[in-house]
Design an enzyme around this catalytic site. Structure first.
Site, PDB file in Angstrom:
ATOM      1  N   ARG A 139      11.638  -5.852   4.355  1.00  0.00           N
ATOM      2  CA  ARG A 139      11.339  -4.418   4.227  1.00  0.00           C
ATOM      3  C   ARG A 139      12.389  -3.581   4.967  1.00  0.00           C
ATOM      4  O   ARG A 139      12.772  -3.904   6.089  1.00  0.00           O
ATOM      5  CB  ARG A 139       9.954  -4.124   4.805  1.00  0.00           C
ATOM      6  CG  ARG A 139       9.676  -2.640   4.939  1.00  0.00           C
ATOM      7  CD  ARG A 139       8.221  -2.307   4.909  1.00  0.00           C
ATOM      8  NE  ARG A 139       7.473  -2.843   6.023  1.00  0.00           N
ATOM      9  CZ  ARG A 139       6.149  -2.709   6.149  1.00  0.00           C
ATOM     10  NH1 ARG A 139       5.439  -2.081   5.232  1.00  0.00           N
ATOM     11  NH2 ARG A 139       5.527  -3.224   7.183  1.00  0.00           N
TER      12      ARG A 139
ATOM     13  N   ARG B  35      -8.940   1.270   9.211  1.00  0.00           N
ATOM     14  CA  ARG B  35      -8.358  -0.026   9.534  1.00  0.00           C
ATOM     15  C   ARG B  35      -9.394  -0.941  10.179  1.00  0.00           C
ATOM     16  O   ARG B  35      -9.102  -2.070  10.497  1.00  0.00           O
ATOM     17  CB  ARG B  35      -7.244   0.264  10.519  1.00  0.00           C
ATOM     18  CG  ARG B  35      -6.078  -0.656  10.610  1.00  0.00           C
ATOM     19  CD  ARG B  35      -5.106  -0.576   9.506  1.00  0.00           C
ATOM     20  NE  ARG B  35      -3.836  -1.135   9.861  1.00  0.00           N
ATOM     21  CZ  ARG B  35      -2.669  -0.559   9.595  1.00  0.00           C
ATOM     22  NH1 ARG B  35      -2.612   0.586   8.975  1.00  0.00           N
ATOM     23  NH2 ARG B  35      -1.551  -1.161   9.919  1.00  0.00           N
TER      24      ARG B  35
ATOM     25  N   LYS C  13       0.836  -1.212   0.000  1.00  0.00           N
ATOM     26  CA  LYS C  13       0.000   0.000   0.000  1.00  0.00           C
ATOM     27  C   LYS C  13       0.869   1.261   0.000  1.00  0.00           C
ATOM     28  O   LYS C  13       0.651   2.176  -0.782  1.00  0.00           O
ATOM     29  CB  LYS C  13      -0.916   0.043   1.242  1.00  0.00           C
ATOM     30  CG  LYS C  13      -1.855  -1.124   1.372  1.00  0.00           C
ATOM     31  CD  LYS C  13      -2.737  -1.001   2.601  1.00  0.00           C
ATOM     32  CE  LYS C  13      -1.969  -1.020   3.905  1.00  0.00           C
ATOM     33  NZ  LYS C  13      -1.252  -2.281   4.189  1.00  0.00           N
TER      34      LYS C  13
ATOM     35  N   ARG D 187      -0.123  -8.909  13.432  1.00  0.00           N
ATOM     36  CA  ARG D 187      -0.687  -7.874  12.549  1.00  0.00           C
ATOM     37  C   ARG D 187      -1.557  -8.495  11.465  1.00  0.00           C
ATOM     38  O   ARG D 187      -2.560  -7.909  11.053  1.00  0.00           O
ATOM     39  CB  ARG D 187       0.445  -7.036  11.945  1.00  0.00           C
ATOM     40  CG  ARG D 187       1.111  -6.159  13.003  1.00  0.00           C
ATOM     41  CD  ARG D 187       2.416  -5.592  12.540  1.00  0.00           C
ATOM     42  NE  ARG D 187       2.246  -4.612  11.498  1.00  0.00           N
ATOM     43  CZ  ARG D 187       3.194  -4.246  10.651  1.00  0.00           C
ATOM     44  NH1 ARG D 187       4.386  -4.792  10.723  1.00  0.00           N
ATOM     45  NH2 ARG D 187       2.957  -3.340   9.742  1.00  0.00           N
TER      46      ARG D 187
ATOM     47  N   ARG E 145      11.890  -1.882  10.507  1.00  0.00           N
ATOM     48  CA  ARG E 145      10.881  -1.450  11.471  1.00  0.00           C
ATOM     49  C   ARG E 145      10.772  -2.449  12.615  1.00  0.00           C
ATOM     50  O   ARG E 145      10.799  -3.651  12.394  1.00  0.00           O
ATOM     51  CB  ARG E 145       9.519  -1.322  10.768  1.00  0.00           C
ATOM     52  CG  ARG E 145       9.318   0.033  10.133  1.00  0.00           C
ATOM     53  CD  ARG E 145       8.114   0.089   9.259  1.00  0.00           C
ATOM     54  NE  ARG E 145       6.890  -0.412   9.894  1.00  0.00           N
ATOM     55  CZ  ARG E 145       5.690  -0.352   9.322  1.00  0.00           C
ATOM     56  NH1 ARG E 145       5.563   0.198   8.113  1.00  0.00           N
ATOM     57  NH2 ARG E 145       4.630  -0.828   9.924  1.00  0.00           N
TER      58      ARG E 145
END
Ligand code: ADP
Ligand code: AMP
Length: 214
Positions: free
Chosen positions: A127, A88, A13, A171, A160
């Site tokens: 990531r 969300r 996203k 998550r 992160r």
């Protein structure tokens, strides 16, 4: 052009939202980035949000909704914006619809970037993010030109804290329970569009541009 990006954490996203924002000259509003900015700057909001982010849970709606409602009516949002990471859950979706309706506005496109769970873990473990400008890379799929360094601003990239495997699992559970119902919510509002997020980044981007320009 008011756009909501839907999709699992790690679906791409943020990657796509940044490119859309650049191409169409509209702001990219990421609630995750807003929380991380506050965390980095030690604000009260940052301290409160950290508790939830570290566990992979959603930050409470009372802390999240108002920030978005303030941001989307700023001057630079007059031509539109792209929301990444908000809404969300269904209450956030309804809240957004309500504040927009009161201003005689609506979301034009909700773009669901579809990526199966089995691809997500690899994406999140690879990531890397720029703590300065927010640019996102992947060590294999989308590497920076110089290893570990942001192409845009030259800052050292970080992993992160919430991208570790245990937090990713939590998550994903939160995504399926709380966020995925928004797909039907936006389908009912007649604005849902779906793209295959497993394609290479440029192909996903082309598909999104076609949707926006049709
Ligand atoms: P989200 O904002 O949905 O959490 P990101 O945009 O941060 O997801 O992307 C998650 C990871 O996957 C990042 O490392 C990013 O570079 C990588 N990525 C994004 N799009 C693609 C793609 N189409 N193919 C492969 N990797 C991708
Ligand atoms: P993201 O950068 O979108 O992956 O978000 C990182 C974390 O920030 C999430 O796991 C949540 O803890 C928090 N967060 C971001 N956006 C929201 C939101 N709309 N509602 C609640 N929590 C959020």
């Amino acid at each position: 052009m008011k756009i909501v990006m839907l999709g699992a954490p790690g679906a791409g996203k943020g990657t796509q939202a940044a490119r859309i924002a650049e191409k169409y000259g509209i702001p990219h509003i990421s609630t995750g980035d807003i929380f991380r900015y506050n965390l980095k700057n030690g604000t009260e909001l940052g301290k409160k949000a950290k508790e939830y982010m570290d566990k992979g849970e959603l930050v409470p709606d009372e802390l999240t909704c108002e920030i978005v409602a303030d941001r989307i009516f700023m001057d630079d949002c007059a031509k539109g914006y792209i929301l990444d990471g908000f809404p969300r859950n269904i209450p956030q979706g309804r809240y957004l619809t309500d504040v927009l309706t009161k201003a005689d506005q609506k979301i034009d496109f909700a773009i669901d970037v579809e990526v199966p769970d089995e691809n997500i873990v690899k994406r999140m473990s690879g990531r890397r993010a720029c703590p300065n400008c927010g640019a996102t890379y992947h060590i294999v799929n989308i590497p920076p030109k110089k290893e570990g360094i942001c192409d845009t601003c030259g800052t050292e990239l970080i992993q992160r804290a919430d991208d570790k495997a245990e937090t990713v699992k939590k998550r994903l559970d939160v995504y399926h329970d709380a966020t995925q119902p928004l797909i039907d919510y936006y389908k009912e509002l007649g604005v849902l569009k779906t793209v295959d997020g497993t394609q290479p980044m440029n192909d996903v981007f082309e598909d999104i541009c076609k949707i926006l320009e049709d």
